[in-house]
Write an enzyme that holds these catalytic residues in place. Structure first.
Site, PDB file in Angstrom:
ATOM      1  N   LYS A 197       2.950   3.849   3.147  1.00  0.00           N
ATOM      2  CA  LYS A 197       1.660   3.262   3.512  1.00  0.00           C
ATOM      3  C   LYS A 197       0.772   4.270   4.268  1.00  0.00           C
ATOM      4  O   LYS A 197       1.219   5.337   4.640  1.00  0.00           O
ATOM      5  CB  LYS A 197       1.884   1.993   4.352  1.00  0.00           C
ATOM      6  CG  LYS A 197       2.588   0.891   3.555  1.00  0.00           C
ATOM      7  CD  LYS A 197       1.759   0.447   2.359  1.00  0.00           C
ATOM      8  CE  LYS A 197       2.312  -0.780   1.649  1.00  0.00           C
ATOM      9  NZ  LYS A 197       3.533  -0.556   0.870  1.00  0.00           N
TER      10      LYS A 197
HETATM   11  C1  PLP Z   1       0.489  -6.095  -1.147  1.00  0.00           C
HETATM   12  C2  PLP Z   1       1.767  -5.988  -0.378  1.00  0.00           C
HETATM   13  N1  PLP Z   1       2.113  -6.968   0.469  1.00  0.00           N
HETATM   14  C3  PLP Z   1       3.245  -6.917   1.190  1.00  0.00           C
HETATM   15  C4  PLP Z   1       4.111  -5.854   1.095  1.00  0.00           C
HETATM   16  C5  PLP Z   1       5.380  -5.864   1.864  1.00  0.00           C
HETATM   17  O1  PLP Z   1       5.382  -4.852   2.838  1.00  0.00           O
HETATM   18  P1  PLP Z   1       6.716  -4.543   3.651  1.00  0.00           P
HETATM   19  O2  PLP Z   1       7.536  -3.626   2.807  1.00  0.00           O
HETATM   20  O3  PLP Z   1       6.211  -3.853   4.905  1.00  0.00           O
HETATM   21  O4  PLP Z   1       7.367  -5.813   3.939  1.00  0.00           O
HETATM   22  C6  PLP Z   1       3.802  -4.801   0.225  1.00  0.00           C
HETATM   23  C7  PLP Z   1       4.707  -3.656   0.096  1.00  0.00           C
HETATM   24  O5  PLP Z   1       4.468  -2.719  -0.587  1.00  0.00           O
HETATM   25  C8  PLP Z   1       2.603  -4.871  -0.533  1.00  0.00           C
HETATM   26  O6  PLP Z   1       2.281  -3.912  -1.394  1.00  0.00           O
END
Ligand code: PLP
Length: 402
Positions: free
Chosen positions: A197
């Protein structure tokens, strides 16, 4: 072998070494802060997590930021805090990472998919309105790739129809909508600090909100539902035992992770500028490719700022002789790490069974999801890396052009 034949067809690759889709940018400050934490005698949630929360809230411009272990955790807690549960419906875009929809299912509510606009790849207020029912409790707009959704229209609709907005800001650290940072709207808003990210703590997430009650609930629920965290119990002069006030979760962010986040946040302007440098170089060439489109950019910073987590293109299927998956395999064989973000939720086996939605009901997400390709984008990519991505992608598209 001639230079225009892709490696996958027996030619020579554009690069000798593989360029990953994303590489984290970690400086000496991050490393020293992590080492300092390791030597401090306190590894888990404590003073650094608290400092990271304070600085993130100050950066985004909200009165509260609650650090958690992932964006998935942030979404789950936010949905619970706005009251989602069994019997409710939550509207989510069909084009997203499964975590957005999984978080809805974890609350016991039912996800209702909305199609995305075929040019912005985001949910629109009109599409949300179309999916509202008497059971709708909330909507989760996802700022896809870092492009902000039309938040004015979404919040107006939410007020009118008495539903809550929980923004999925996983891609949108640093993105802006009409001069304000994403995450500064009422929300609650959920961020991801996963390794690829715009800002990383390896794994991690944050909830931003001005709502004191949402902040207080999510802060308690992220750590077993105890009224006091371990740092306070062991280090602050408190002799009374904790009390469990809610059957909470284990969603806290460690100080080791927060140590990374403190310096990633400090370096964010520089990392975002680097993403912009790379994206502008891509735009200049990609915009000349026939049969290829991408998300729009804002003309001015006052209108908005794309967060540029992803640089994704969509290929017109009428212009090529092979599938998108073959195109990606071919670019990867040139040693350029192209990837897919994302295939639509309605095509994922669990959600296909649960919701039984066909491609014809989601034309925007199906069109984008079937032909989208993300090109490598991470701070620190050299001009040579950028050239290689463009040359490799252009070579593959030219070879398979109809
Ligand atoms: C649009 C979106 N929402 C939520 C997430 C979940 O993030 P995390 O891995 O920090 O839980 C991601 C992960 O890539 C994502 O792309």
């Amino acid at each position: 072998m001639t230079a225009h034949v892709p490696a996958i067809e027996g030619g020579s690759p554009v690069r000798d070494t593989f360029l990953p889709f994303s590489t984290p940018s970690i400086g000496d400050d991050e490393i020293n802060e992590v080492v300092d934490t390791l030597r401090s005698g306190w590894l888990t949630t404590g003073p650094k997590a608290q400092r990271f929360e304070e600085r993130f809230a100050e950066y985004v411009g909200t009165s509260h930021a609650v650090a958690v272990s992932s964006c998935t955790a942030a979404l789950h807690l936010s949905l619970l805090a706005v009251g989602c549960g069994p019997g409710d419906e939550v509207i989510v875009p069909d084009l997203t990472f499964p975590a957005t929809v999984n978080a809805v299912v974890h609350t016991g509510a039912r996800p209702v998919l909305g199609d995305v606009d075929a040019s912005t790849w985001n949910l629109t207020p009109a599409e949300i309105e179309r999916r509202i029912s008497p059971r709708t409790k909330a909507v989760i707009p996802v700022h896809f790739g870092g492009l902000p959704c039309e938040l004015d229209g979404i919040y107006d609709l939410a007020r009118e129809r008495d539903i809550r907005v929980v923004e999925d800001c996983a891609h949108a650290v640093g993105a802006e909508y009409k001069g304000k940072l994403i995450g500064s709207t009422p929300g609650p808003n959920a961020f991801s600090f996963y390794a690829n990210k715009n800002l990383t703590t390896a794994e991690g997430g944050m909830i931003t909100t001005d709502d004191h009650e949402v902040a207080a609930k999510t802060a308690t629920w992220r750590l077993h539902g105890l009224d006091r965290d371990a740092w306070k119990r062991f280090h602050v002069q408190e002799s009374t035992p904790f009390r469990c006030v809610f059957p909470g979760f284990k969603y806290n962010l460690t100080d080791v992770a927060a140590a990374l986040g403190l310096w990633q946040l400090a370096r964010l302007p520089e990392m975002l500028a680097d993403r912009e440098r790379i994206a502008s170089r891509y735009d200049a060439i990609v915009d000349g490719w026939e049969g290829v489109s991408r998300q729009p950019r804002y003309a001015t910073r006052d209108e908005g700022r794309h967060g540029l987590h992803l640089y994704a293109i969509v290929v017109d299927p009428g212009c090529v002789t092979v599938s998108r998956d073959r195109l990606i395999a071919a670019v990867r064989d040139e040693n350029v790490g192209a990837a897919v973000h994302y295939e639509p939720i309605h095509q994922q086996p669990y959600y296909a069974d649960l919701l039984g939605i066909g491609d014809e009901d989601m034309p925007g997400a199906t069109r984008v999801g079937s032909w989208v390709m993300s090109l490598p984008l991470s701070p620190g990519m050299s001009e040579r890396d950028v050239d290689d991505v463009l040359v490799a992608t252009e070579k593959v598209l030219a070879y398979y052009r109809r």
